[in-house]
Design a protein around this motif. Sequence first.
Motif, PDB file in Angstrom:
ATOM      1  N   ARG A  53       0.835  -1.204   0.000  1.00 14.58           N
ATOM      2  CA  ARG A  53       0.000   0.000   0.000  1.00 14.58           C
ATOM      3  C   ARG A  53       0.870   1.255   0.000  1.00 14.58           C
ATOM      4  N   ILE A  56       1.652   2.470  -3.616  1.00 11.38           N
ATOM      5  CA  ILE A  56       0.642   3.282  -4.307  1.00 11.38           C
ATOM      6  C   ILE A  56       0.097   4.391  -3.398  1.00 11.38           C
ATOM      7  N   LEU A  58      -1.562   4.384  -0.567  1.00 10.15           N
ATOM      8  CA  LEU A  58      -2.941   4.192  -0.099  1.00 10.15           C
ATOM      9  C   LEU A  58      -2.918   3.723   1.352  1.00 10.15           C
ATOM     10  N   MET A  85      -0.290  10.997  -8.037  1.00  7.53           N
ATOM     11  CA  MET A  85      -0.527   9.590  -7.711  1.00  7.53           C
ATOM     12  C   MET A  85      -1.843   9.094  -8.300  1.00  7.53           C
ATOM     13  N   ARG A  86      -2.852   9.944  -8.335  1.00  7.90           N
ATOM     14  CA  ARG A  86      -4.136   9.536  -8.912  1.00  7.90           C
ATOM     15  C   ARG A  86      -4.017   9.225 -10.399  1.00  7.90           C
ATOM     16  N   ARG A  89      -2.266   5.511 -10.202  1.00  8.73           N
ATOM     17  CA  ARG A  89      -3.103   4.412  -9.705  1.00  8.73           C
ATOM     18  C   ARG A  89      -4.139   4.026 -10.753  1.00  8.73           C
ATOM     19  N   GLY A  90      -4.224   2.753 -11.028  1.00  7.44           N
ATOM     20  CA  GLY A  90      -5.206   2.266 -11.997  1.00  7.44           C
ATOM     21  C   GLY A  90      -4.692   2.290 -13.421  1.00  7.44           C
ATOM     22  N   SER A  94      -1.868  -1.055 -10.623  1.00  6.33           N
ATOM     23  CA  SER A  94      -3.197  -1.453 -10.149  1.00  6.33           C
ATOM     24  C   SER A  94      -3.063  -2.424  -8.996  1.00  6.33           C
TER      25      SER A  94
END
Length: 348
Positions: A53, A56, A58, A85-86, A89-90, A94
Motif C-alpha cells: 500500500r 501506491i 494508499l 498519484m491519482r 493508480r489504476g 493497479s
Amino acid sequence: MSETILSLDDVHVSFDSLNGKVHAVRGVSFDLHYGETLALVGESGSGKSVTCRSIIRLLSKNASIDDGSILYEGKNILAKSQREMRSIRGKEISIIFQDPMTSLNPTMRVSKQIALPMIHHLHLSKHEAMKRAIELLKRVGIPNSEVRYKDYPHQFSGGQRQRIVIAIALACNPKLLIADEPTTALDVTIQAQIIELMKDIQKKNGTSIIFITHDLGVVAKVADRVAVMYAGKIVEIGTAEEIFYLPQHPYTWGLLQSVPTADEADEELYAIPGAPPDLIHPSKGDAFYSRNPYALEADRYYEPPYFQLSPTHFAATWLLDERAPKVEPPPSIQRRYATFYKKHGGKP
C-alpha cells in the motif's frame, strides 16, 4: 537480469495508535523486474500489505512513510503529489484486494465500474469504454458477458466477483499489478482458475506482479522470486527454487514446515511457537529471537545483517555467520520442502 520497474530502498512505515507508534515496516528493500512475479509471504501482521500500500500511497490517515525511497521506473513515488498519484493508480499500477465485495460498488453496474478507469485515464468515449469492458469480462472468464455486463456485483458468485475486480485492475493495461491475497476467500477450484488467469495475463502483457499471500502452495505456482517477511522486515529473499530447496532462515523453515500436505494428513500440524513481537517497542536484536529454536546469544542483542548465499539469495540470520555453529533443518524436512514445491507446479 531484466531491467528494474520498481525499487524499494530502506522503507520505514509507522502507524500512530493509542498505545504508541507501531513500526509496521522496518527497512524493507527489494527490486522488481519487468515481467517478474515476486511473492511476499509471512504471517498476518508481518508488513506485507502495508509495504504494498506504500507503493501506491494508499495508507490510512494515521500512517506515515518515515524513511526510504520507492522508485517506479526510476522516479520517486514518495516525491509525487496526491494528484500525480491519482494519475498513476489504476493506469500504471493497479491493485487487487482480497475481498471483492469491499472493492466493488454494490449500487453500480459492473460494466460501469470497469469502464470508468478507461474513461478517466485513457480518455475513451463511454461507448468505447463499455465495449472494452465487455471484452474484459470475456477475457477474465465471465460467461454471457454481452448480457451480464448490466448486472450488479451481488448477482455474481464470489469467484466471478474476483474476476471482475481483476478486469477493473487490467482495464488500463497497467505495467505493475499488486495482488493482495486475491485467492484467499475462494475455494480450491476457483483459486486455481484465478491463478491461471493471472499467469496468462502476465504472459500476454508482460505485467510485473507483486503477489501477497500466506499460502505457499500459491507461491509455488506463481512466483519467480520470494521475499519472506517477519515483523516488518524481509528476513530472506531469493528465487522460488532457492527458498523451497535451500531455505536458510529459521522462520522460513518454520513457515515451510507448517504447511499441511496430503502425505502427512494423520500427523499433527506443526505451528511456530510463540507470537510475533510487539512492534511498538521492537527488540534491538533479531525479532524472531524468542520464537527461534536455533537462536544464538547474538540474536538477543544484535540485529543480523543480510548474508549473501548466491547472486539472488540473501538471508538475515546469525546462523550464516562464519563463527556460528553449523545448523540446518533435518534432511527429511528439506526433502519435504522440495517435494511440496514440485507437487504445486514449481520447477523440478
